[in-house]
Motif scaffolding. Structure first.
Motif, PDB file in Angstrom:
ATOM      1  N   LEU A  25     -20.016 -46.561  53.665  1.00  0.00           N
ATOM      2  CA  LEU A  25     -20.290 -45.513  54.646  1.00  0.00           C
ATOM      3  C   LEU A  25     -19.381 -45.673  55.858  1.00  0.00           C
ATOM      4  O   LEU A  25     -19.136 -46.785  56.332  1.00  0.00           O
ATOM      5  CB  LEU A  25     -21.755 -45.561  55.099  1.00  0.00           C
ATOM      6  N   GLY A  26     -18.902 -44.541  56.381  1.00  0.00           N
ATOM      7  CA  GLY A  26     -18.139 -44.557  57.616  1.00  0.00           C
ATOM      8  C   GLY A  26     -19.063 -44.613  58.821  1.00  0.00           C
ATOM      9  O   GLY A  26     -20.287 -44.461  58.710  1.00  0.00           O
ATOM     10  N   ASN A  27     -18.467 -44.821  60.002  1.00  0.00           N
ATOM     11  CA  ASN A  27     -19.335 -44.968  61.184  1.00  0.00           C
ATOM     12  C   ASN A  27     -20.002 -43.656  61.570  1.00  0.00           C
ATOM     13  O   ASN A  27     -21.015 -43.663  62.271  1.00  0.00           O
ATOM     14  CB  ASN A  27     -18.552 -45.551  62.362  1.00  0.00           C
ATOM     15  N   GLY A  69     -14.238 -47.229  47.691  1.00  0.00           N
ATOM     16  CA  GLY A  69     -13.364 -47.204  48.866  1.00  0.00           C
ATOM     17  C   GLY A  69     -14.116 -47.619  50.126  1.00  0.00           C
ATOM     18  O   GLY A  69     -15.326 -47.420  50.252  1.00  0.00           O
ATOM     19  N   HIS A  70     -13.397 -48.212  51.080  1.00  0.00           N
ATOM     20  CA  HIS A  70     -14.014 -48.642  52.335  1.00  0.00           C
ATOM     21  C   HIS A  70     -14.296 -47.436  53.227  1.00  0.00           C
ATOM     22  O   HIS A  70     -13.546 -46.445  53.246  1.00  0.00           O
ATOM     23  CB  HIS A  70     -13.099 -49.615  53.081  1.00  0.00           C
ATOM     24  N   GLY A  71     -15.391 -47.547  53.979  1.00  0.00           N
ATOM     25  CA  GLY A  71     -15.659 -46.539  54.994  1.00  0.00           C
ATOM     26  C   GLY A  71     -14.707 -46.693  56.171  1.00  0.00           C
ATOM     27  O   GLY A  71     -14.072 -47.735  56.364  1.00  0.00           O
ATOM     28  N   CYS A  72     -14.616 -45.666  56.981  1.00  0.00           N
ATOM     29  CA  CYS A  72     -13.675 -45.662  58.105  1.00  0.00           C
ATOM     30  C   CYS A  72     -14.447 -45.703  59.431  1.00  0.00           C
ATOM     31  O   CYS A  72     -15.449 -45.004  59.594  1.00  0.00           O
ATOM     32  CB  CYS A  72     -12.802 -44.406  58.051  1.00  0.00           C
ATOM     33  N   GLY A 129     -12.212 -43.886  53.321  1.00  0.00           N
ATOM     34  CA  GLY A 129     -12.437 -42.745  54.198  1.00  0.00           C
ATOM     35  C   GLY A 129     -11.418 -42.687  55.322  1.00  0.00           C
ATOM     36  O   GLY A 129     -10.699 -43.658  55.583  1.00  0.00           O
ATOM     37  N   GLU A 130     -11.357 -41.550  55.981  1.00  0.00           N
ATOM     38  CA  GLU A 130     -10.405 -41.356  57.066  1.00  0.00           C
ATOM     39  C   GLU A 130     -11.116 -40.719  58.248  1.00  0.00           C
ATOM     40  O   GLU A 130     -12.254 -40.256  58.149  1.00  0.00           O
ATOM     41  CB  GLU A 130      -9.242 -40.465  56.608  1.00  0.00           C
ATOM     42  N   GLY A 131     -10.417 -40.721  59.382  1.00  0.00           N
ATOM     43  CA  GLY A 131     -10.964 -40.080  60.557  1.00  0.00           C
ATOM     44  C   GLY A 131     -11.088 -38.577  60.382  1.00  0.00           C
ATOM     45  O   GLY A 131     -10.568 -37.994  59.430  1.00  0.00           O
ATOM     46  N   GLY A 132     -11.791 -37.948  61.317  1.00  0.00           N
ATOM     47  CA  GLY A 132     -12.013 -36.516  61.193  1.00  0.00           C
ATOM     48  C   GLY A 132     -13.050 -36.178  60.142  1.00  0.00           C
ATOM     49  O   GLY A 132     -13.010 -35.086  59.556  1.00  0.00           O
ATOM     50  N   ASN A 133     -13.957 -37.130  59.863  1.00  0.00           N
ATOM     51  CA  ASN A 133     -15.022 -36.943  58.877  1.00  0.00           C
ATOM     52  C   ASN A 133     -14.474 -36.598  57.489  1.00  0.00           C
ATOM     53  O   ASN A 133     -15.074 -35.819  56.743  1.00  0.00           O
ATOM     54  CB  ASN A 133     -15.996 -35.840  59.327  1.00  0.00           C
ATOM     55  N   ARG A 134     -13.353 -37.201  57.131  1.00  0.00           N
ATOM     56  CA  ARG A 134     -12.755 -36.966  55.811  1.00  0.00           C
ATOM     57  C   ARG A 134     -13.132 -38.111  54.871  1.00  0.00           C
ATOM     58  O   ARG A 134     -12.736 -39.257  55.095  1.00  0.00           O
ATOM     59  CB  ARG A 134     -11.239 -36.848  55.937  1.00  0.00           C
ATOM     60  N   SER A 135     -13.882 -37.779  53.858  1.00  0.00           N
ATOM     61  CA  SER A 135     -14.303 -38.791  52.873  1.00  0.00           C
ATOM     62  C   SER A 135     -13.187 -39.070  51.882  1.00  0.00           C
ATOM     63  O   SER A 135     -12.362 -38.199  51.577  1.00  0.00           O
ATOM     64  CB  SER A 135     -15.559 -38.317  52.125  1.00  0.00           C
ATOM     65  N   LYS A 171     -12.301 -34.201  76.002  1.00  0.00           N
ATOM     66  CA  LYS A 171     -13.531 -34.620  75.309  1.00  0.00           C
ATOM     67  C   LYS A 171     -13.524 -36.139  75.191  1.00  0.00           C
ATOM     68  O   LYS A 171     -13.239 -36.705  74.131  1.00  0.00           O
ATOM     69  CB  LYS A 171     -13.639 -33.991  73.931  1.00  0.00           C
ATOM     70  N   PRO A 172     -13.805 -36.829  76.317  1.00  0.00           N
ATOM     71  CA  PRO A 172     -13.731 -38.301  76.277  1.00  0.00           C
ATOM     72  C   PRO A 172     -14.823 -38.925  75.430  1.00  0.00           C
ATOM     73  O   PRO A 172     -14.683 -40.052  74.970  1.00  0.00           O
ATOM     74  CB  PRO A 172     -13.891 -38.692  77.746  1.00  0.00           C
ATOM     75  N   LEU A 173     -15.919 -38.247  75.188  1.00  0.00           N
ATOM     76  CA  LEU A 173     -17.017 -38.807  74.408  1.00  0.00           C
ATOM     77  C   LEU A 173     -17.153 -38.015  73.107  1.00  0.00           C
ATOM     78  O   LEU A 173     -18.186 -37.405  72.830  1.00  0.00           O
ATOM     79  CB  LEU A 173     -18.323 -38.759  75.209  1.00  0.00           C
ATOM     80  N   GLY A 174     -16.085 -37.989  72.324  1.00  0.00           N
ATOM     81  CA  GLY A 174     -16.071 -37.210  71.085  1.00  0.00           C
ATOM     82  C   GLY A 174     -17.023 -37.727  70.028  1.00  0.00           C
ATOM     83  O   GLY A 174     -17.487 -36.987  69.176  1.00  0.00           O
ATOM     84  N   GLY A 175     -17.314 -39.025  70.062  1.00  0.00           N
ATOM     85  CA  GLY A 175     -18.248 -39.597  69.090  1.00  0.00           C
ATOM     86  C   GLY A 175     -17.561 -40.064  67.812  1.00  0.00           C
ATOM     87  O   GLY A 175     -16.377 -39.823  67.584  1.00  0.00           O
ATOM     88  N   PRO A 176     -18.289 -40.755  66.963  1.00  0.00           N
ATOM     89  CA  PRO A 176     -17.704 -41.295  65.735  1.00  0.00           C
ATOM     90  C   PRO A 176     -17.410 -40.193  64.725  1.00  0.00           C
ATOM     91  O   PRO A 176     -18.177 -39.235  64.593  1.00  0.00           O
ATOM     92  CB  PRO A 176     -18.797 -42.241  65.214  1.00  0.00           C
ATOM     93  N   ASP A 177     -16.299 -40.330  64.009  1.00  0.00           N
ATOM     94  CA  ASP A 177     -15.956 -39.339  62.976  1.00  0.00           C
ATOM     95  C   ASP A 177     -15.312 -40.004  61.756  1.00  0.00           C
ATOM     96  O   ASP A 177     -14.493 -39.409  61.068  1.00  0.00           O
ATOM     97  CB  ASP A 177     -15.024 -38.268  63.546  1.00  0.00           C
ATOM     98  N   GLY A 178     -15.680 -41.259  61.494  1.00  0.00           N
ATOM     99  CA  GLY A 178     -15.138 -41.960  60.327  1.00  0.00           C
ATOM    100  C   GLY A 178     -15.809 -41.491  59.039  1.00  0.00           C
ATOM    101  O   GLY A 178     -17.036 -41.413  58.948  1.00  0.00           O
ATOM    102  N   GLY A 179     -15.018 -41.172  58.010  1.00  0.00           N
ATOM    103  CA  GLY A 179     -15.536 -40.677  56.734  1.00  0.00           C
ATOM    104  C   GLY A 179     -15.941 -41.806  55.792  1.00  0.00           C
ATOM    105  O   GLY A 179     -15.603 -42.981  55.996  1.00  0.00           O
ATOM    106  N   ASN A 180     -16.672 -41.440  54.758  1.00  0.00           N
ATOM    107  CA  ASN A 180     -17.135 -42.399  53.754  1.00  0.00           C
ATOM    108  C   ASN A 180     -16.047 -42.675  52.723  1.00  0.00           C
ATOM    109  O   ASN A 180     -15.189 -41.829  52.452  1.00  0.00           O
ATOM    110  CB  ASN A 180     -18.384 -41.878  53.040  1.00  0.00           C
ATOM    111  N   GLY A 181     -16.117 -43.850  52.111  1.00  0.00           N
ATOM    112  CA  GLY A 181     -15.197 -44.186  51.031  1.00  0.00           C
ATOM    113  C   GLY A 181     -15.607 -43.530  49.725  1.00  0.00           C
ATOM    114  O   GLY A 181     -16.776 -43.205  49.501  1.00  0.00           O
ATOM    115  N   GLY A 182     -14.653 -43.333  48.836  1.00  0.00           N
ATOM    116  CA  GLY A 182     -14.917 -42.713  47.545  1.00  0.00           C
ATOM    117  C   GLY A 182     -15.518 -43.695  46.541  1.00  0.00           C
ATOM    118  O   GLY A 182     -15.332 -44.910  46.643  1.00  0.00           O
TER     119      GLY A 182
END
Length: 478
Positions: free
Chosen positions: A125-127, A18-21, A74-80, A30-41
């Motif tokens: 890998l996600g960002n 699966g593709h990373g997010c 992967g999806e946002g919110g650090n969801r792989s 929280k304007p500077l929340g940072g990256p939270d893209g999850g990894n692909g399966g």
């Protein structure tokens, strides 16, 4: 309808990773929340597993194309993403896995033995996983690696201790039916047996399996009759039993000549010279058969064969035969070397192994081959400038750029990463500017990092000075 298949061509495909997010955490205040893209399966593997309940390759004859499931992105919110499900294909005990050129890839003997025919692709890998102290907010993610593809040939070689060989209608099927609980087809015409039959025989404390192979005729090793198709089923047997017909109605046949013909075919097939032989003179319940058996027995014993006179119909001589075969099987098992646990072999990479090669080709093209560079190229989203810049940095750190210079590559030469049929080709520049550098130094992203006050004041002064210089340059005296 075909119910027994012992050779098939199987096309297997593992699941894609699966593709990373690439995602940025967004929350109020929280304007500077940072990256939270999850990894692909991870993509699912295709695995062959020996199953004692499976006796034929019929399922793969009807459905030769098999594919495992893909990994989820992967999806946002650090969801792989969810891993793909492995595809497990049960095969009979004694299955040999070959490639298209006939090379043996695996010999699957023993319940539970496995072989990974196609390996699933790695998830991207996600960002969030790509972020670091220098790269705080990557605007890209890695793509999933495609799953492996392979075309294999499955051949079934029966796993038995004793193999019955002989002419058609010699009584092999009748013999296995009375020695064991097997129920093969029995009739009074040649080639009644069209598939190998297996039976289990118990003689005292020894339990062994016996196989009835379709009848052999002259030229079987060259493909005549059914011999060549099923001779592979005697390769694993410890003992070969010649079942000779002492009551044949053909005037040009007798037990000795039948034995010579079958031995010649076994010799032509090859690989069976070391197997012990036993001769069974069948159908002695017929008066002429008994006389012929007594006539040829001394000649066969002179050749070194152990001879048994039996009648499968009248159940004569079966006990002596079953215990005699059990004795030979027990000795063969005792002579086999003890199985040792699989040793784990660690092969460290050589000191001078860079993990890739650079080969000059025609027309000024340089081809780069290696597991890492090729995988990195497959994981790169070339529509994203920052991802391309990240690839350039990885290749440079690996030493690809230095190797290209050493190989004689110059600015503007073509570089291909990957095999000829699936390569990424680009014009090489010693210092690669992929577009991500325009955002600032590697690891800095001005979308999330506003300039510091001192930096801003310096930029304002430089802008004022530049504006004053432009006004001075544009001034024209009267």
């Amino acid at each position: 309808m075909t119910t027994f298949v012992d050779r098939v061509e199987l096309h297997v495909a593992a699941g894609n990773g699966g593709h990373g997010c690439a995602s940025v955490h967004r929350e109020k205040f929280k304007p500077l929340g940072g990256p939270d893209g999850g990894n692909g399966g991870r993509g699912g593997d295709v695995t062959l597993v020996v199953d004692q309940s499976v006796t034929t390759l019929l399922d793969y004859h009807h459905s030769p194309h098999r594919k495992a499931t893909n990994g989820k992105p992967g999806e946002g919110g650090n969801r792989s993403g969810k891993d793909g499900q492995d595809l497990v294909l049960p095969v009979p005990d004694g299955t040999v896995v070959l490639d298209g050129e006939g090379n043996v890839l695996a010999d699957l003997v023993g319940h539970g033995t496995t072989y990974v025919a196609a390996q699933g692709g790695r998830g991207g890998l996600g960002n969030a996983a790509l972020s670091s102290a220098r790269r705080k907010a990557p605007g890209f993610a890695l793509l999933g690696v495609p799953g492996g593809l392979q075309d294999v040939v499955l051949e079934l070689k029966t796993v038995a201790d004793v193999a019955l060989v002989g002419y058609p209608s010699a009584g092999k099927s009748s013999l296995i039916s009375v020695l064991s609980a097997a129920k093969p087809k029995i009739a009074d015409y040649p080639f009644t047996t069209l598939v190998p039959n297996l039976g289990v025989v118990t003689a005292g404390s020894t339990v062994y399996t016996i196989a009835d192979v379709p009848g052999l005729i002259p030229g079987a090793s060259q493909g005549k009759g059914l011999g060549l198709e099923f001779l592979r089923h005697v390769e694993r047997c410890s003992v070969l039993v010649h079942v000779l017909d002492t009551a044949t109605l053909e005037s040009d046949r007798d037990p000795v000549s039948d034995l010579d013909v079958i031995e010649e075919e076994l010799k032509s097939y090859g690989g069976l010279d070391d197997r012990p032989r036993v001769v069974v003179l069948n159908k002695i319940d017929v008066p002429d058969g008994k006389d012929l058996a007594e006539l040829v027995r001394p000649d066969l014993e002179k050749r070194g064969y152990r001879v048994f006179e039996i009648s499968a119909v009248a159940h004569t001589g079966l006990k002596e035969l079953s215990f005699g075969l059990a004795d030979i099987v027990a000795k063969a098992r005792a002579a086999k070397p003890k199985e040792e646990a699989t040793r784990i072999v660690i092969r460290p990479k050589a000191v001078d192994d860079a993990g890739f090669t650079v080969t000059p080709e025609e027309d000024g093209l340089y081809r780069v081959r290696g597991e890492k560079p090729e995988r990195w190229v497959r994981q790169t989203d070339f529509s994203n400038d920052e991802a391309v810049g990240y690839l350039a940095d990885r290749l440079n750190r690996l030493g690809v750029e230095a190797a290209l210079m050493k190989a004689g590559a110059r600015s503007g030469d073509g570089v291909a990463i990957g095999p000829e049929d699936n390569a990424v080709v680009f014009d090489w520049e010693p210092t690669m500017m992929a577009g991500a550098e325009m955002l600032g130094r590697r690891g800095e992203d001005h979308r999330f990092e506003p300039p510091r006050p001192a930096e801003q004041r310096r930029r304002d002064k430089e802008a004022e000075r530049d504006e004053a210089q432009r006004e001075y340059d544009d001034f024209e005296p009267f």
